[in-house]
Design a protein around this motif. Sequence first.
Motif, mmCIF file in Angstrom:
data_model
loop_
_atom_site.group_PDB
_atom_site.id
_atom_site.type_symbol
_atom_site.label_atom_id
_atom_site.label_comp_id
_atom_site.label_asym_id
_atom_site.label_seq_id
_atom_site.Cartn_x
_atom_site.Cartn_y
_atom_site.Cartn_z
ATOM 1 N N PRO A 1 31.909 51.071 25.575
ATOM 2 C CA PRO A 1 33.467 50.894 25.572
ATOM 3 C C PRO A 1 33.848 49.829 26.179
ATOM 4 O O PRO A 1 34.962 49.760 26.939
ATOM 5 N N VAL A 2 33.202 48.507 26.578
ATOM 6 C CA VAL A 2 33.440 47.516 27.493
ATOM 7 C C VAL A 2 33.760 46.196 26.463
ATOM 8 O O VAL A 2 32.891 45.863 25.747
ATOM 9 N N LEU A 3 34.707 45.586 27.045
ATOM 10 C CA LEU A 3 35.333 44.298 26.707
ATOM 11 C C LEU A 3 35.389 43.390 27.582
ATOM 12 O O LEU A 3 36.005 43.620 28.472
ATOM 13 N N ALA A 4 34.521 42.295 27.461
ATOM 14 C CA ALA A 4 34.630 41.215 28.621
ATOM 15 C C ALA A 4 35.348 39.938 28.003
ATOM 16 O O ALA A 4 35.179 39.330 27.233
ATOM 17 N N ILE A 5 36.044 39.604 28.666
ATOM 18 C CA ILE A 5 37.332 38.305 28.355
ATOM 19 C C ILE A 5 37.285 37.463 29.492
ATOM 20 O O ILE A 5 37.013 37.846 30.693
ATOM 21 N N ALA A 6 37.615 36.049 29.308
ATOM 22 C CA ALA A 6 37.488 35.159 30.285
ATOM 23 C C ALA A 6 39.049 35.286 30.994
ATOM 24 O O ALA A 6 40.016 35.300 30.255
ATOM 25 N N ALA A 7 39.176 34.822 32.435
ATOM 26 C CA ALA A 7 40.523 34.707 32.833
ATOM 27 C C ALA A 7 41.026 33.404 32.151
ATOM 28 O O ALA A 7 40.519 32.585 31.739
ATOM 29 N N VAL A 8 42.405 33.544 32.095
ATOM 30 C CA VAL A 8 43.331 32.724 31.772
ATOM 31 C C VAL A 8 43.835 31.656 32.969
ATOM 32 O O VAL A 8 43.974 32.244 34.030
ATOM 33 N N PRO A 9 43.815 30.339 32.764
ATOM 34 C CA PRO A 9 44.371 29.580 33.699
ATOM 35 C C PRO A 9 45.748 29.947 34.164
ATOM 36 O O PRO A 9 46.561 30.830 33.531
ATOM 37 N N GLY A 10 46.347 29.484 35.262
ATOM 38 C CA GLY A 10 47.657 29.698 35.615
ATOM 39 C C GLY A 10 47.915 31.037 36.586
ATOM 40 O O GLY A 10 46.898 31.548 36.887
#
Length: 248
Positions: free
Chosen positions: A55-64
């Motif tokens: 049940p895990v989704l890994a996403i990258a942090a967005v800048p700003g």
Amino acid sequence: MDEVTVVVAHSERATLRVGDVFLKVDADQARIDVEVEAMALAPVPTPEVLWRKPPVLAIAAVPGTALGRLGEPSIASPAAWAAAGAAVRTLHDSPLPPRTGRAGRSPDELAADLDCACEWLVTNGVLPAGLVTRNRQVAEAALRSWTPVFTHGDLQISHVFVADDEVTGIIDWSEAGRGDALFDLATLTLGHEEHLGDVVAGYGADIDLDVIRAWWSVRSLLVVRWLVEHGFDPFAPGCEVDVLKSRM
């Protein structure tokens, strides 16, 4: 090893941050399906999906940095708010996604939900009857026909990231789908009425401001119970209850 930070956690889902990676844990895989699909379709900056293992989704942090937080003054410039409005217009002008989203409830469904929410708020003594009645009257303007667009569905200001007066990323797409454009604009400006003009200027279209204000009442009336039951405080300064009081 990077420190693990709990971004949000309640009985439905949790989000953790480890360095520049966000781990979203959600028992409802349909929400994750919607999020991944919407980010792939949206013509605005979104997080990169790194991997997915239910049940895990890994996403990258967005800048700003986030445009702001509900209950706190926004330090973002008027130009940054206008850029957010322009990004929302780009989303709304794009091809419709296949699903109906959170902003896509029919007027009849919304009216029924509102009546249930108002009854609970008054019966349980959570809010004064006069405050609830007045906001239910204001909310009526949102109960009208509308042309569906591609909506984010949960466009809180903490979900919009900016840098140098440009939008660098929009996160949390699990409520995305076909819906009412003014729902997104109202969610973005909830509790920050002073920036409504900036957002509308960036959006670049004639907007019925009474409907925006009606959506502020709708959203606040509907969400108070959920917030209370999940350990959040809608009575905090500048938050949902204060939004309702501002309509008096």
